[in-house]
Design an enzyme around this catalytic site. Structure first.
Site, PDB file in Angstrom:
ATOM      1  CG  PHE A 256      -1.959   1.216   1.481  1.00 46.58           C
ATOM      2  CD1 PHE A 256      -2.881   1.166   0.706  1.00 46.58           C
ATOM      3  CD2 PHE A 256      -1.763   2.118   2.347  1.00 46.58           C
ATOM      4  CE1 PHE A 256      -3.773   2.133   0.546  1.00 46.58           C
ATOM      5  CE2 PHE A 256      -2.691   3.103   2.295  1.00 46.58           C
ATOM      6  CZ  PHE A 256      -3.602   3.194   1.389  1.00 46.58           C
TER       7      PHE A 256
ATOM      8  NE  ARG B 293      -2.499   7.614 -10.816  1.00 42.81           N
ATOM      9  CZ  ARG B 293      -2.804   6.806 -11.822  1.00 42.81           C
ATOM     10  NH1 ARG B 293      -2.173   6.524 -12.781  1.00 42.81           N
ATOM     11  NH2 ARG B 293      -4.012   6.009 -11.640  1.00 42.81           N
TER      12      ARG B 293
ATOM     13  CE1 TYR C 230       1.769  -5.787  -8.473  1.00 42.02           C
ATOM     14  CE2 TYR C 230      -0.497  -6.663  -8.880  1.00 42.02           C
ATOM     15  CZ  TYR C 230       0.198  -5.859  -7.968  1.00 42.02           C
ATOM     16  OH  TYR C 230       0.093  -5.306  -6.997  1.00 42.02           O
TER      17      TYR C 230
ATOM     18  N   GLY D  79       6.568   5.446  -8.605  1.00 42.76           N
ATOM     19  CA  GLY D  79       7.417   4.380  -8.537  1.00 42.76           C
ATOM     20  C   GLY D  79       7.419   3.704  -7.180  1.00 42.76           C
TER      21      GLY D  79
ATOM     22  N   GLY E   9       5.361   1.900  -5.506  1.00 41.62           N
ATOM     23  CA  GLY E   9       4.882   0.543  -5.446  1.00 41.62           C
ATOM     24  C   GLY E   9       5.941  -0.334  -5.975  1.00 41.62           C
TER      25      GLY E   9
ATOM     26  CG  ASN F  99      -4.625   0.494 -15.088  1.00 35.44           C
ATOM     27  OD1 ASN F  99      -4.200   0.205 -16.639  1.00 35.44           O
ATOM     28  ND2 ASN F  99      -5.331   1.540 -14.983  1.00 35.44           N
TER      29      ASN F  99
END
Lengths: 224, 224
Positions: free
Chosen positions: A150, A157, A195, A159, A161, A190
């Protein structure tokens, strides 16, 4: 997998050249680092979990409290059981292990006060990933399963994650582990694209079975 | 989840009244018990995993050896990490914790010699379940994840799959855990029906993502 839902997808990240490397511009730097969470971080972790439940519209399923998290996390050495990496950001450089991105505009974090982790150095908690060892009998090797990933809304947006997921993958490689696994909602194209770009294969043919609540409790009956 | 494939489904079990309770007939008794596996069981575990790979037609993905299993299992207290319950059967009663079913015909186990675990008492290994703790942030509780469940062919359709799964569920309840989870192939309608009858909910909307092999290894590169 996430509590009653998969981890919210990190938003598709910008190109690594933008996200992770220094550009020629030097306006609005945002430094970041990933570190192991400790028991002292539980209040922030609890708030992040609650935000995740809001994001997933599953607050009715979220019964975690600071007390129940403290009782069940941090009971073993990092990586041997449930482990949390925290993502921290700051407009100032970290002493080590930091990355920096430069933003077009100053970032406004409306919840900065709530998530501040080091007031002196202006450090704020921006996200987390919770993972733990799993095992493949075919490989005869452990791996890591990512239960939750999370990033708070105003930091998406950018980077982060990808940065959190990469940190788990890097740790898996470092330990000689064979896999990193997690789940995603089938309609979240998305996230699936993101992934797959990170190298993951999405297994379409498997379904998750879960035994919980009263259906599980009945197995506590000795007659069964 | 199973190594590159979900656990093979236990065959639909007979009614509990047939499987687990004594009937009026006393021919061909088959006693059974579930016990924690130990390092001494690795040769049998290895053979069971190999049979599972054959059953799943995935022998090319199965690289487990006795040595690699010994190196990665039994490194922590039972239930705190990767844990195996072994299913043993015998025509003679066990000292404790045994269940008995009565068969219409004497059971022929063509691999009895290979899987014998106690020659004196005529005890044979018939199956296993491998599981480990997972974690729900929403519940702030651990659960168990079942990686593999396997019953040797000649012992199927006798309630042993149910018995192994129940043993994990019972252990979860005993430890105050919140969930037991595993995966199933979407086309395996018999297994899905069986699991639903056991009280599990099958979550249709989730997909498993896996990062492994070279796609994972590249994250060991410090440049990433």
């Amino acid at each position: 997998m996430a509590a009653a839902a998969p981890p919210p997808p990190p938003a598709p990240a910008p190109e690594p050249s933008i996200a992770f490397q220094e550009s020629s511009r030097r306006d609005n730097p945002l430094f970041s680092r990933i570190r192991l969470a400790t028991p002292a971080d539980v209040p922030h972790i609890h708030k992040l979990i609650h935000q995740m439940a809001v994001f997933e519209r599953l607050t009715d399923l979220c019964s975690a409290t600071e007390s129940s998290l403290s009782a069940t996390l941090f009971n073993s050495a990092p990586f041997t059981s449930f482990t949390i990496f925290l993502l921290e950001v700051s407009p100032k450089p970290f002493p080590s292990s930091d990355r920096v991105i430069y933003l077009d505009h100053p970032l406004i974090d409306p919840q900065r006060e709530t998530f501040i982790s080091d007031n002196v150095n202006d450090v704020t908690v921006a996200g987390f990933v919770l993972f733990f060892p799993n095992y493949s009998t075919f490989l005869a090797k452990p791996g890591f399963y990512i239960e939750d990933l999370f990033v708070r809304e105003c930091y998406r947006r950018k980077g982060f994650g990808r940065m959190l997921l990469s940190a788990v993958a890097k740790q898996a490689v470092k330990m000689g582990y064979g896999r990193v696994e997690w789940v995603v909602l089938d309609w979240n194209v998305n996230a699936i694209k993101f992934y797959e770009e990170m190298g993951a294969k999405v297994h379409d043919e498997w379904r998750i079975c879960r035994l919980t609540g009263p259906a599980l409790e009945k197995y506590g009956d000795d007659a069964i």
